[in-house]
Design a protein around this motif. Sequence first.
Motif, mmCIF file in Angstrom:
data_model
loop_
_atom_site.group_PDB
_atom_site.id
_atom_site.type_symbol
_atom_site.label_atom_id
_atom_site.label_comp_id
_atom_site.label_asym_id
_atom_site.label_seq_id
_atom_site.Cartn_x
_atom_site.Cartn_y
_atom_site.Cartn_z
ATOM 1 N N MET A 1 0.847 -1.193 0.000
ATOM 2 C CA MET A 1 0.000 0.000 0.000
ATOM 3 C C MET A 1 0.886 1.249 0.000
ATOM 4 S SD MET A 1 -3.035 1.055 2.678
ATOM 5 C CE MET A 1 -3.865 -0.515 2.390
ATOM 6 N N VAL A 2 0.596 2.192 -0.881
ATOM 7 C CA VAL A 2 1.402 3.406 -1.011
ATOM 8 C C VAL A 2 1.074 4.370 0.121
ATOM 9 C CG1 VAL A 2 1.953 5.375 -2.477
ATOM 10 C CG2 VAL A 2 1.515 3.138 -3.516
ATOM 11 N N SER A 3 2.093 4.877 0.793
ATOM 12 C CA SER A 3 1.887 5.795 1.912
ATOM 13 C C SER A 3 1.432 7.155 1.407
ATOM 14 C CB SER A 3 3.183 5.960 2.712
ATOM 15 O OG SER A 3 3.571 4.734 3.282
ATOM 16 N N LEU A 4 0.509 7.759 2.142
ATOM 17 C CA LEU A 4 0.127 9.147 1.887
ATOM 18 C C LEU A 4 1.107 10.078 2.593
ATOM 19 C CD1 LEU A 4 -1.843 11.354 0.898
ATOM 20 C CD2 LEU A 4 -3.179 10.942 2.986
ATOM 21 N N LEU A 5 1.453 9.740 3.829
ATOM 22 C CA LEU A 5 2.345 10.573 4.633
ATOM 23 C C LEU A 5 3.443 9.698 5.227
ATOM 24 C CD1 LEU A 5 2.387 13.599 5.890
ATOM 25 C CD2 LEU A 5 1.715 12.422 7.980
ATOM 26 N N ARG A 6 4.687 10.216 5.229
ATOM 27 C CA ARG A 6 5.802 9.512 5.840
ATOM 28 C C ARG A 6 6.631 10.483 6.674
ATOM 29 N NH1 ARG A 6 7.528 8.053 0.828
ATOM 30 N NH2 ARG A 6 9.667 8.658 1.321
ATOM 31 N N ALA A 7 7.035 10.029 7.829
ATOM 32 C CA ALA A 7 8.035 10.741 8.613
ATOM 33 C C ALA A 7 9.310 9.919 8.567
ATOM 34 C CB ALA A 7 7.574 10.914 10.059
ATOM 35 N N GLU A 8 10.418 10.570 8.261
ATOM 36 C CA GLU A 8 11.686 9.868 8.103
ATOM 37 C C GLU A 8 12.716 10.439 9.078
ATOM 38 O OE1 GLU A 8 12.711 10.276 3.989
ATOM 39 O OE2 GLU A 8 11.233 8.771 3.333
ATOM 40 N N SER A 9 13.086 9.636 10.061
ATOM 41 C CA SER A 9 14.128 9.992 11.043
ATOM 42 C C SER A 9 13.868 11.357 11.681
ATOM 43 C CB SER A 9 15.513 9.965 10.388
ATOM 44 O OG SER A 9 15.813 8.672 9.918
ATOM 45 N N VAL A 10 12.625 11.594 12.094
ATOM 46 C CA VAL A 10 12.244 12.882 12.672
ATOM 47 C C VAL A 10 12.724 12.983 14.116
ATOM 48 C CG1 VAL A 10 10.251 14.194 13.511
ATOM 49 C CG2 VAL A 10 10.297 13.353 11.157
ATOM 50 N N SER A 11 13.461 14.053 14.402
ATOM 51 C CA SER A 11 13.927 14.330 15.760
ATOM 52 C C SER A 11 13.548 15.754 16.128
ATOM 53 C CB SER A 11 15.452 14.163 15.872
ATOM 54 O OG SER A 11 15.825 12.819 15.636
ATOM 55 N N PHE A 12 13.293 15.959 17.429
ATOM 56 C CA PHE A 12 12.906 17.286 17.907
ATOM 57 C C PHE A 12 13.247 17.399 19.382
ATOM 58 C CE2 PHE A 12 10.163 20.653 19.442
ATOM 59 C CZ PHE A 12 10.182 21.567 18.403
ATOM 60 N N SER A 13 13.740 18.581 19.778
ATOM 61 C CA SER A 13 14.060 18.843 21.179
ATOM 62 C C SER A 13 13.507 20.194 21.577
ATOM 63 C CB SER A 13 15.584 18.846 21.406
ATOM 64 O OG SER A 13 16.152 17.589 21.095
ATOM 65 N N PHE A 14 13.107 20.318 22.829
ATOM 66 C CA PHE A 14 12.792 21.603 23.431
ATOM 67 C C PHE A 14 13.980 21.979 24.305
ATOM 68 C CE2 PHE A 14 8.341 20.187 22.696
ATOM 69 C CZ PHE A 14 7.931 21.272 21.930
ATOM 70 N N ALA A 15 14.655 23.091 23.953
ATOM 71 C CA ALA A 15 15.893 23.460 24.617
ATOM 72 C C ALA A 15 16.868 22.287 24.481
ATOM 73 C CB ALA A 15 15.640 23.846 26.069
ATOM 74 N N GLU A 16 17.346 21.756 25.588
ATOM 75 C CA GLU A 16 18.286 20.631 25.525
ATOM 76 C C GLU A 16 17.603 19.299 25.798
ATOM 77 O OE1 GLU A 16 21.415 21.061 24.553
ATOM 78 O OE2 GLU A 16 20.904 23.187 24.312
ATOM 79 N N ASN A 17 16.265 19.296 25.809
ATOM 80 C CA ASN A 17 15.533 18.092 26.177
ATOM 81 C C ASN A 17 15.005 17.372 24.935
ATOM 82 O OD1 ASN A 17 15.734 18.638 29.031
ATOM 83 N ND2 ASN A 17 14.187 20.236 28.721
ATOM 84 N N PRO A 18 15.536 16.225 24.573
ATOM 85 C CA PRO A 18 15.033 15.480 23.408
ATOM 86 C C PRO A 18 13.587 15.035 23.629
ATOM 87 C CG PRO A 18 17.173 14.638 24.121
ATOM 88 C CD PRO A 18 16.687 15.540 25.202
ATOM 89 N N VAL A 19 12.738 15.277 22.631
ATOM 90 C CA VAL A 19 11.333 14.874 22.695
ATOM 91 C C VAL A 19 11.048 13.741 21.713
ATOM 92 C CG1 VAL A 19 8.948 15.669 22.445
ATOM 93 C CG2 VAL A 19 10.673 17.206 23.410
ATOM 94 N N LEU A 20 11.661 13.800 20.550
ATOM 95 C CA LEU A 20 11.538 12.744 19.542
ATOM 96 C C LEU A 20 12.928 12.415 19.039
ATOM 97 C CD1 LEU A 20 8.538 14.214 17.487
ATOM 98 C CD2 LEU A 20 8.424 12.290 19.084
ATOM 99 N N GLN A 21 13.186 11.128 18.840
ATOM 100 C CA GLN A 21 14.520 10.708 18.439
ATOM 101 C C GLN A 21 14.435 9.748 17.258
ATOM 102 O OE1 GLN A 21 17.290 10.078 21.843
ATOM 103 N NE2 GLN A 21 15.448 10.188 23.108
ATOM 104 N N ALA A 51 1.436 17.668 11.129
ATOM 105 C CA ALA A 51 0.490 18.678 10.636
ATOM 106 C C ALA A 51 1.190 19.878 10.023
ATOM 107 C CB ALA A 51 -0.418 19.131 11.781
ATOM 108 N N GLY A 52 2.503 19.968 10.178
ATOM 109 C CA GLY A 52 3.226 21.132 9.673
ATOM 110 C C GLY A 52 3.210 22.309 10.608
ATOM 111 N N LEU A 53 2.771 22.110 11.856
ATOM 112 C CA LEU A 53 2.723 23.203 12.825
ATOM 113 C C LEU A 53 4.050 23.384 13.537
ATOM 114 C CD1 LEU A 53 -0.790 22.417 14.345
ATOM 115 C CD2 LEU A 53 -0.206 24.109 12.590
ATOM 116 N N LEU A 54 4.869 22.369 13.540
ATOM 117 C CA LEU A 54 6.250 22.430 14.002
ATOM 118 C C LEU A 54 7.130 21.856 12.905
ATOM 119 C CD1 LEU A 54 6.156 21.064 17.696
ATOM 120 C CD2 LEU A 54 6.591 23.421 17.000
ATOM 121 N N ASP A 55 8.329 22.386 12.785
ATOM 122 C CA ASP A 55 9.290 21.829 11.835
ATOM 123 C C ASP A 55 10.205 20.849 12.555
ATOM 124 O OD1 ASP A 55 8.291 23.358 9.780
ATOM 125 O OD2 ASP A 55 9.753 24.970 10.054
ATOM 126 N N ALA A 56 10.394 19.690 11.959
ATOM 127 C CA ALA A 56 11.358 18.740 12.508
ATOM 128 C C ALA A 56 12.743 19.369 12.497
ATOM 129 C CB ALA A 56 11.350 17.451 11.699
#
Length: 257
Positions: A1-21, A51-56
């Motif tokens: 099945m073809v994906s509509l949306l994909r996240a690839e190696s998405v990481s995000f931190s607030f200040a020095e605190n990793p939230v997504l790895q 949703a595009g409300l934050l940038d990875a």
Amino acid sequence: MVSLLRAESVSFSFAENPVLQAVNLSVAPGEVLGLIGPNGAGKTTLLRILAGLLDAQQGAVLMDGAPLQTLPEKKRAQQIGYLPQGAPAHWPLTVERVVELGRIPHRPWWAGLADKDRACIEAAMELTDVRHLRQRIVTELSGGERTRVMLARVLAAQPRLLLADEPVAALDPHHQLQVMRTLAQVAAQGSAMVVVLHDLGLAARFCTRLLALDAGNVIADGPTLDVLRSDTLAAAYQLRIEVSKDAEGAWVRYRDA
């Protein structure tokens, strides 16, 4: 099945605190993907990035194979519906008017509602059981009623992808089931759903796939009953999880670890 949306190696931190790895995720039309995990696992942050409300800060989010941020804002609003946690409403508008706002991306700013717009609005209010509230002021509604109204606004846009953050948190059991059935029904018609859930029983019953997060890391991703296993989730939830099946679907019980 073809994906509509994909996240690839998405990481995000607030200040020095990793939230997504280095999170990887995909969802295809017809799927209801449940995001599960304990409080603070990163589920809401991931949903906002999808949703595009934050940038990875690292990695990428692709829709139809193209970077999400290259999608023009109007087209993004037409194709992606986002229901935030708590379904906030800031203006004292009638329910009907709030649901009408879902059609804004589909018409010129100066144009009135076309027949198709009105049909989409009525269908969305019917699906979410808010037609009888149409003349009520949305800020005067209960939390559960307001959630259903804001979901109707999202559904009125007929998005290809719907992202919902704990859409049943404030609802009574009847409307929890109704909302989850509605999301499953819309997905069956060809949309893709990503839903943050804390109720693993609802996840077992309505999600086609689950992605489990703990401390920003993906600890499981796959078919629902493959993920809902004590050996997979016990450490994250500090519970033993038991799943049983009958003619009506899957059922989940929790026990102390």
